[in-house]
Write an enzyme that holds these catalytic residues in place. Structure first.
Site, PDB file in Angstrom:
ATOM      1  CE  LYS A 192      -6.033 -28.625 -18.671  1.00  0.00           C
ATOM      2  NZ  LYS A 192      -4.823 -28.932 -19.424  1.00  0.00           N
ATOM      3  CD  GLU A 219       0.409 -32.852 -37.473  1.00  0.00           C
ATOM      4  OE1 GLU A 219       0.244 -31.658 -37.808  1.00  0.00           O
ATOM      5  OE2 GLU A 219       1.023 -33.185 -36.447  1.00  0.00           O
ATOM      6  CD1 TRP A 277      -9.875 -26.415 -18.475  1.00  0.00           C
ATOM      7  CD2 TRP A 277     -10.230 -26.856 -20.638  1.00  0.00           C
ATOM      8  NE1 TRP A 277      -9.591 -27.747 -18.681  1.00  0.00           N
ATOM      9  CE2 TRP A 277      -9.802 -28.049 -20.004  1.00  0.00           C
ATOM     10  CE3 TRP A 277     -10.516 -26.895 -22.002  1.00  0.00           C
ATOM     11  CZ2 TRP A 277      -9.660 -29.257 -20.685  1.00  0.00           C
ATOM     12  CZ3 TRP A 277     -10.368 -28.095 -22.684  1.00  0.00           C
ATOM     13  CH2 TRP A 277      -9.941 -29.263 -22.027  1.00  0.00           C
ATOM     14  CB  THR A 313       4.898 -31.313 -36.583  1.00  0.00           C
ATOM     15  OG1 THR A 313       5.556 -32.265 -35.754  1.00  0.00           O
ATOM     16  CG2 THR A 313       3.850 -32.010 -37.404  1.00  0.00           C
TER      17      THR A 313
HETATM   18  P1  AMP Z   1       1.420 -26.222 -37.739  1.00  0.00           P
HETATM   19  O1  AMP Z   1       1.300 -27.680 -37.884  1.00  0.00           O
HETATM   20  O2  AMP Z   1       2.775 -25.777 -37.307  1.00  0.00           O
HETATM   21  O3  AMP Z   1       0.953 -25.501 -38.954  1.00  0.00           O
HETATM   22  O4  AMP Z   1       0.477 -25.765 -36.565  1.00  0.00           O
HETATM   23  C1  AMP Z   1      -0.880 -26.076 -36.546  1.00  0.00           C
HETATM   24  C2  AMP Z   1      -1.547 -25.434 -35.358  1.00  0.00           C
HETATM   25  O5  AMP Z   1      -1.655 -24.021 -35.539  1.00  0.00           O
HETATM   26  C3  AMP Z   1      -2.949 -25.884 -35.153  1.00  0.00           C
HETATM   27  O6  AMP Z   1      -3.028 -27.137 -34.521  1.00  0.00           O
HETATM   28  C4  AMP Z   1      -3.498 -24.757 -34.279  1.00  0.00           C
HETATM   29  O7  AMP Z   1      -3.109 -24.905 -32.927  1.00  0.00           O
HETATM   30  C5  AMP Z   1      -2.802 -23.544 -34.832  1.00  0.00           C
HETATM   31  N1  AMP Z   1      -3.717 -22.855 -35.749  1.00  0.00           N
HETATM   32  C6  AMP Z   1      -3.783 -22.954 -37.080  1.00  0.00           C
HETATM   33  N2  AMP Z   1      -4.750 -22.159 -37.574  1.00  0.00           N
HETATM   34  C7  AMP Z   1      -5.344 -21.555 -36.519  1.00  0.00           C
HETATM   35  C8  AMP Z   1      -6.423 -20.624 -36.353  1.00  0.00           C
HETATM   36  N3  AMP Z   1      -7.074 -20.109 -37.393  1.00  0.00           N
HETATM   37  N4  AMP Z   1      -6.746 -20.259 -35.091  1.00  0.00           N
HETATM   38  C9  AMP Z   1      -6.081 -20.730 -34.023  1.00  0.00           C
HETATM   39  N5  AMP Z   1      -5.052 -21.595 -34.116  1.00  0.00           N
HETATM   40  C10 AMP Z   1      -4.685 -22.005 -35.341  1.00  0.00           C
END
Ligand code: AMP
Length: 544
Positions: free
Chosen positions: A441, A331, A446, A185
């Site tokens: 915050k 994940e 929020w 990640t």
């Molecule tokens: P990654 O593991 O780098 O792909 O990042 C995943 C994160 O991207 C998620 O936990 C979200 O915070 C963000 N994310 C993915 N899809 C969306 C979406 N459609 N809207 C808002 N945030 C998203």
């Protein structure tokens, strides 16, 4: 009593065997370092993947040895997906734009033995090689004639490396729960964490990816994954497309180039594409500024970050193209939810429809979701109560690779805490309101940075917007809006605040607007809020 059905393993190599037989003549087109437009077929791809599998087998690695790639989306990278995983080794895709220290950490933590890479990343590897003791050999994605000069000792071109492999090599069989691929990640806090996929999780995910709940692809489709193969397996497209015989177009290093992407889409008849919102902002800007349109593109899967309503509306209203928003993470393999319109909403007005489509969507079958408060109590699905989003399912990670003990994200046994804050409405549409760490915050309430950003990019003069919380003596935190303006038409702070007024609650209005030339992004195109918070750490709001 158990059912009397055959227990055939769900294996990645089986996708290749199937595609060779049933869609052997379907094309894969790639932009690569040594060829502006390489073209071959699934049959060619999987014969070469077998060659690679044979060569790797001859090298005698232990099962599940990690083999790294640092590369763009192209056909040789796809051969690695199959050649490495197909013989029981782990294809560890690495993001080339990571900070060098993170890259060193990841290669060492994974104990990678081999590295497959594009020629353009050789200087980076040369610089870091002394710190990467586990790496035995570097294989460069080119042929002998195009091998760059290098100071590396054990280095070979990919074409030479696979030359003696048998294109008829028979894939071995093993447990479908065996590890197949590894992706760390992005790690905005602490060290990056490894997510270890299995053959079983990958196949189940790809099968759902091909269902009507997600893409769905077919032999009539040409798909261009703009989402990188180093990030969550390009959302599974290199596995799902061959299952149904869709033609694939890989853009190589041209991922962020609006003009190159548009040309590839037109020349190759792309019908479906997938990527993060930033990619579409660049592509739409190119198309708009050059009076172009799309003649074959029908739909896009957009996710990885919140999709601004303006992007969905521009695709729909100017080009008649459907944007399907998806939510997921490294994940979760990544598909967790996709925004599909239930038949009962067919009659919505264009504006109501747009509001619906800005949500992250309904969970796909296989992924269960809940939202919980700080004490872990489930929150109602009423569309307004927000909570920490937790998920579980057969393609959700159960633990991180090589880390002892239970991770913080897995403390709620059997569930994974996504780190996202979300609402879920009575129809099951989930909407991400923020990252737990990004939510602002203010006075105990929020404020969603994502909602503010989405509203701000609706202004025609705003090219990109980011909102962060800045400390405030009275309210703890207040929102600061950071804006990149469109080249032609630069709005003022008053224009932007006036535009937002009425679109968000009054007390959400940013306390200040700053204009910057560029907003920092992660390698996967997401806004790098940690960097912005650093840049504006000493910022004093006019209201403070
Ligand atoms: P990654 O593991 O780098 O792909 O990042 C995943 C994160 O991207 C998620 O936990 C979200 O915070 C963000 N994310 C993915 N899809 C969306 C979406 N459609 N809207 C808002 N945030 C998203």
């Amino acid at each position: 009593m158990q059912g009397l059905m055959m227990d055939r393993p769900l294996a990645i190599a089986a996708i290749g065997e199937f595609a060779e037989r049933y869609y052997g003549s379907t094309e894969i087109v790639s932009v690569t370092a040594d060829n502006p437009l390489h073209r071959y077929t699934y049959r060619d791809c999987f014969r070469r993947a077998r060659q690679l599998g044979d060569v790797l087998t001859q090298r005698g690695y232990d099962p599940a040895t990690r083999i790294a790639t640092i590369a763009w989306n192209d056909y040789r990278h796809m051969e690695c997906y199959y050649g490495i995983s197909g013989v029981g080794l782990v294809c560890h895709t690495i993001n080339p734009r990571l900070f060098p220290e993170q890259l060193v950490y990841i290669v060492n933590h994974a104990d990678d033995k081999l590295l497959f890479t594009d020629p353009m990343f050789l200087p980076l590897i040369e610089k870091l090689k002394d710190k990467l003791p586990s790496l035995e050999t570097v294989v460069v994605f080119t042929d002998e004639a195009n091998m760059p000069e290098t100071s590396l000792a054990d280095v070979v071109s990919y074409e030479t490396f696979i030359a003696d492999g048998d294109p008829e090599f028979a894939w071995p069989e093993f447990d479908e729960r065996s590890a197949s691929a590894l992706c760390y990640t992005s790690g905005t806090t602490g060290n990056p964490k490894g997510v270890l996929y299995s053959h079983r999780s990958t196949l189940l995910h790809a099968m759902v990816g091909n269902s009507d709940a997600v893409l769905p692809l077919s032999p009539r489709d040409t798909v261009l994954p703009v989402v990188p193969m180093f990030h969550v397996n390009a959302w599974g497209i290199p596995y799902s497309a061959p299952m149904v015989g869709a033609k694939i177009v890989y853009p190589g290093p041209k991922m962020g180039d609006g003009e190159a992407l548009w040309r590839l889409m037109e020349d190759e008849g792309v019908t479906m594409s997938a990527g993060v919102p930033t990619v579409w902002l660049a592509l739409l800007a190119y198309v708009r500024n050059n009076n172009k349109t799309f003649s074959t593109l029908q739909r896009t899967l957009v996710g990885g970050a919140a999709v601004p309503a303006a992007v969905i509306a521009e695709f729909r209203d100017r080009h008649g193209i459907d944007v399907q928003q998806g939510w997921g993470m490294t994940e979760t393999s990544p598909i967790g939810s996709v925004n599909k319109v239930l038949p009962k909403f067919d009659g919505l007005s264009p504006d109501e429809m747009l509001e619906l489509r800005t949500k992250a969507g309904r969970a796909v079958f296989g992924v269960e979701m809940k939202i919980v408060d700080d004490a872990g109590n489930e929150q109602p699905w009423d569309g307004s109560s927000s909570g920490a989003l937790r998920v579980r399912g057969p393609w959700v990670c159960s633990a991180y690779f090589g880390i002892d003990g239970v991770s913080e994200a897995h403390e709620d046994a059997g569930w994974f805490d996504t780190g996202d804050v979300a609402t879920i409405d009575p129809d099951g549409y989930m909407a991400i309101t923020d990252r737990t760490k990004d939510v602002i915050k203010s006075g105990g309430e929020w404020i969603s940075s994502i909602d503010l950003e989405n509203a701000a990019v609706g202004h025609p003069g705003v090219a990109e917007a980011a909102v962060i919380g800045v400390s405030h003596p009275k309210w703890t935190e207040r929102p600061l809006l950071i804006v990149v303006t469109d080249a032609g038409d630069a709005p003022s702070k008053t224009d932007i605040l006036g535009f937002l007024d009425g679109k968000v609650a009054k007390w959400w209005l940013p306390d200040d607007v700053v204009f910057v030339d560029e907003i920092p992004h992660t390698a996967t195109g997401k806004i790098l809020k940690t960097e912005l918070r650093k840049q504006f750490a000493d910022y004093v709001l006019p209201t403070a």
